[in-house]
Design a protein around this motif. Structure first.
Motif, PDB file in Angstrom:
ATOM      1  N   LEU A  39       0.951  -1.643  -0.238  1.00 30.46           N
ATOM      2  CA  LEU A  39      -0.143  -0.317  -0.630  1.00 30.46           C
ATOM      3  C   LEU A  39       0.945   1.127  -0.193  1.00 30.46           C
ATOM      4  N   CYS A  42       1.320   3.113  -2.852  1.00 28.63           N
ATOM      5  CA  CYS A  42      -0.109   3.512  -3.962  1.00 28.63           C
ATOM      6  C   CYS A  42      -0.976   5.073  -3.225  1.00 28.63           C
ATOM      7  N   SER A  46      -5.896   6.370  -2.978  1.00 29.48           N
ATOM      8  CA  SER A  46      -6.205   4.920  -3.462  1.00 29.48           C
ATOM      9  C   SER A  46      -6.047   4.217  -2.010  1.00 29.48           C
ATOM     10  N   ARG A  47      -4.872   4.901  -1.187  1.00 25.22           N
ATOM     11  CA  ARG A  47      -4.660   4.097   0.208  1.00 25.22           C
ATOM     12  C   ARG A  47      -6.419   4.292   0.754  1.00 25.22           C
TER      13      ARG A  47
END
Length: 487
Positions: A39, A42, A46-47
């Motif tokens: 993650l 990203c 998006s997170r």
């Protein structure tokens, strides 16, 4: 790789094998450190969506935020602000002036770097009037400007962005003369010479610090050089004063048969040159009089130039240029050896009759500017024995006086309407013209004298003294602000 990393990898592989025996493996089955590492690539949006979709994602994101603060996530990413100053200087050299101005508004560090002289030095050497390359012009300036300020002032000279102020008004008409120093402006009104202190913004104080008397009639021409004020007048006398104290040094009465129309000082104040309407040029040596403990001018030789003398100028190589009335076949420019008084060169024989040279200024040991009655200002070269460049007054008016920075700027004053014209000597056409304000509306006056430095231009008409400031500061507003602060 540490033992903890090996343990986490072994645990991950064991859990995958266990899950494969029961069902299909998905991303949620991965350990939190692995999820956090994935993650981290990203974007923030998006997170945020991943954290809202599953608790395991939010837990993994929380762990990486604790272990890696936000300020440390991009530590390995190189930014422009992280470059050394010398690298930024190299990059900024490829930017134009408008881009440098935009960069200077990013942050204080970029501003300090973009204001560095090394980025502006080349442009400052080509700046009009404000380059301060000539030592004599530099000595007239109130301060030494930075390279960036020189470029800014040069742009103001090119575009004509200036503040005009009327400094002095007289009730009687004169033919005033100006001489400029770093801290003082000298003005000859009639038979007196006034000294005005210069203000920090380039303006002129209305009060005077010195008043020099000695002539019985008007002062025709005077020079301030090497701590002396030397003046020649219509009363045919040569007078001198100490420029710092105002003390009277000497006077020679009736040294010419007519008005002394031209004066110059050379050899660090040891030699004086006077020219007169009586068609003669006198060279004087300044000696000390032991009997009276004073200075005494002693005539060395007298030279007849066969016509009225309007201007004289000597260079550092011992060459004297004499500007005559240019009538009856006499050349308007005659050059003499200062030591012997012999004629070495005549110039301007091809000019029309009456093309007298009213003002001149040496630019180097072999080139000088001269202007006069035939509406032209010319650049003369002794090596070519003629002029190499000329600038014509478009309105067919005599050019009474000139001022120059001795590099690329030329300012001419004409015979009517207080008209001042600004020229770039690298081109043939003028940049613009200004009209100095007369003492009273509707009057027309010649421009009798001018003086300039890197940020100021002073113009003398028959009844008024005008100041043009190119620094962007209005002298009237500055005086008002000082008056308000005083109360």
């Amino acid at each position: 790789m540490s033992a903890l990393d090996l343990a986490q990898i072994s645990d991950c592989l064991r859990r995958i094998r266990d899950q494969q025996c029961r069902r299909r493996v998905n991303i949620q089955d991965l350990p939190s450190p692995v999820l956090g590492h994935i993650l981290s690539f990203c974007d923030p949006a998006s997170r945020y969506n991943a954290a809202q979709a599953s608790t395991c994602f939010s837990t993994a994101l929380a762990e990486i935020e604790i272990s890696n603060p936000a300020s440390d996530i991009n530590d390995n990413m190189l930014s422009l602000d992280g470059l050394p100053s010398d690298v930024l200087l190299t990059l900024f050299k490829y930017l134009d002036r408008s881009s440098l101005g935009s960069v200077a508004q990013v942050c204080s560090r970029f501003r300090d770097i973009s204001y560095s002289d090394c980025l502006w030095i080349e442009a400052s050497r080509k700046a009009l009037a404000s380059n301060q390359l000539d030592p004599a012009s530099l000595s007239m300036s109130q301060k030494i400007f930075s390279a960036r300020d020189k470029v800014r002032l040069g742009k103001a000279w090119i575009q004509g962005h200036t503040f005009e102020s009327l400094v002095v008004v007289q009730n009687t008409k004169f033919m005033p003369r100006l001489q400029l120093e770093a801290k003082r402006l000298w003005v000859a009104w009639g038979n007196r010479i006034w000294c005005h202190p210069r203000l920090p913004d380039g303006g002129i104080a209305k009060t005077t610090s010195r008043l020099l008397r000695g002539h019985a009639d008007d002062s025709s021409k005077f020079v301030v050089s090497d701590g002396m004020v030397v003046s020649g007048g219509q009363d045919r006398s040569l007078c001198a004063w100490n420029a710092d104290s105002g003390e009277f040094l000497f006077a020679r009465r009736y040294c010419h048969g007519g008005e002394i129309s031209a004066v110059d000082v050379t050899a660090r104040g040891a030699v004086l040159i006077t020219g007169s309407r009586d068609k003669n040029v006198l060279v004087w040596n300044i000696r000390e009089d032991p009997d009276r403990d004073a200075l005494l001018p002693v005539p060395v030789h007298r030279t007849c130039v066969e016509d009225r003398v309007w201007s004289v100028a000597a260079n550092d190589m011992g060459l004297l240029a004499v500007g005559t009335a240019g009538t009856k076949g006499v050349p308007p420019l005659r050059l003499y050896d200062l030591a012997s008084g012999t004629n070495v060169l005549d110039m301007g024989t091809e000019l029309k009759n009456g093309a007298g040279m009213l003002d001149m200024a040496w630019l180097s040991s072999s080139t000088f500017l001269a202007c006069g009655y035939d509406t032209f200002t010319r650049l003369w070269d002794t090596r070519c024995r003629t002029y190499v460049r000329s600038w014509e007054e478009p309105f067919d008016e005599s050019v009474y006086c000139l001022a120059t920075d001795k590099v690329n700027c030329l300012v001419t004053g004409t015979a009517r309407h207080g008209r001042v014209r600004i020229w770039d000597m690298r081109s043939s056409g003028f940049l613009y013209m200004k009209h100095a304000s007369p003492a009273r509306r509707g009057q027309s006056s010649p421009v009798y004298s001018m003086a300039m430095d890197a940020a100021n231009l002073y113009v003398a008409l028959d009844q008024s003294l005008n100041h043009f400031g190119f620094s962007g500061q209005d002298p009237k507003r500055q005086r008002t602000q000082r008056r308000i602060r005083r109360y």
